[in-house]
Motif scaffolding. Sequence first.
Motif, mmCIF file in Angstrom:
data_model
loop_
_atom_site.group_PDB
_atom_site.id
_atom_site.type_symbol
_atom_site.label_atom_id
_atom_site.label_comp_id
_atom_site.label_asym_id
_atom_site.label_seq_id
_atom_site.Cartn_x
_atom_site.Cartn_y
_atom_site.Cartn_z
ATOM 1 N N ASP A 19 7.280 -31.661 33.842
ATOM 2 C CA ASP A 19 7.709 -33.047 34.033
ATOM 3 C C ASP A 19 7.635 -33.860 32.751
ATOM 4 O O ASP A 19 8.293 -34.891 32.635
ATOM 5 C CB ASP A 19 6.849 -33.733 35.107
ATOM 6 C CG ASP A 19 7.102 -33.154 36.491
ATOM 7 O OD1 ASP A 19 8.209 -32.620 36.719
ATOM 8 O OD2 ASP A 19 6.194 -33.240 37.337
ATOM 9 N N SER A 75 14.822 -32.910 31.501
ATOM 10 C CA SER A 75 15.485 -31.820 32.215
ATOM 11 C C SER A 75 16.623 -31.299 31.342
ATOM 12 O O SER A 75 17.046 -31.955 30.385
ATOM 13 C CB SER A 75 16.035 -32.316 33.551
ATOM 14 O OG SER A 75 17.124 -33.201 33.329
ATOM 15 N N GLU A 76 17.116 -30.138 31.684
ATOM 16 C CA GLU A 76 18.225 -29.566 30.916
ATOM 17 C C GLU A 76 19.427 -30.515 30.936
ATOM 18 O O GLU A 76 20.075 -30.725 29.927
ATOM 19 C CB GLU A 76 18.595 -28.190 31.462
ATOM 20 C CG GLU A 76 17.530 -27.155 31.205
ATOM 21 C CD GLU A 76 17.891 -25.774 31.705
ATOM 22 O OE1 GLU A 76 19.087 -25.509 31.964
ATOM 23 O OE2 GLU A 76 16.979 -24.950 31.848
#
Length: 128
Positions: free
Chosen positions: A40, A44-45
Amino acid sequence: MSCIVLTLHLMHTNLIKLFIVSFLLFSCRPAKEEDEAVPDSVLSEEQLVNVLTDAYLAEGASGINVKNVTGEKFDSTYIFNPLKDNNIERAKFDSSMVYYSKHPKKLKLIYNKVLDKLSAAQAKGKLE
């Protein structure tokens, strides 16, 4: 005759040992890097693809003087900040790049997606 039976028993025992060791080695193998969950604490990608795409577009645009602005006004006319535009803090971006640099397969997938987005934009005529 007992020598043959003893030899067969040893071979059988060695095969069982080999099977057990092989099973343990392959079952303890780490998961594929691509399947590992992203923490977290990093982007993110998808978020990283978006910010990198924007960064490359900004980098390209900064080298083009579309509005024929003089040198002293150029910096104030073209304000590109992909991190701000994507609501991303610099520290999180930096830690994300460190994370993905340690996971080169994931980073390669991200850069492939960035290239796909840039290619799609170019194909639509948004880039020259």
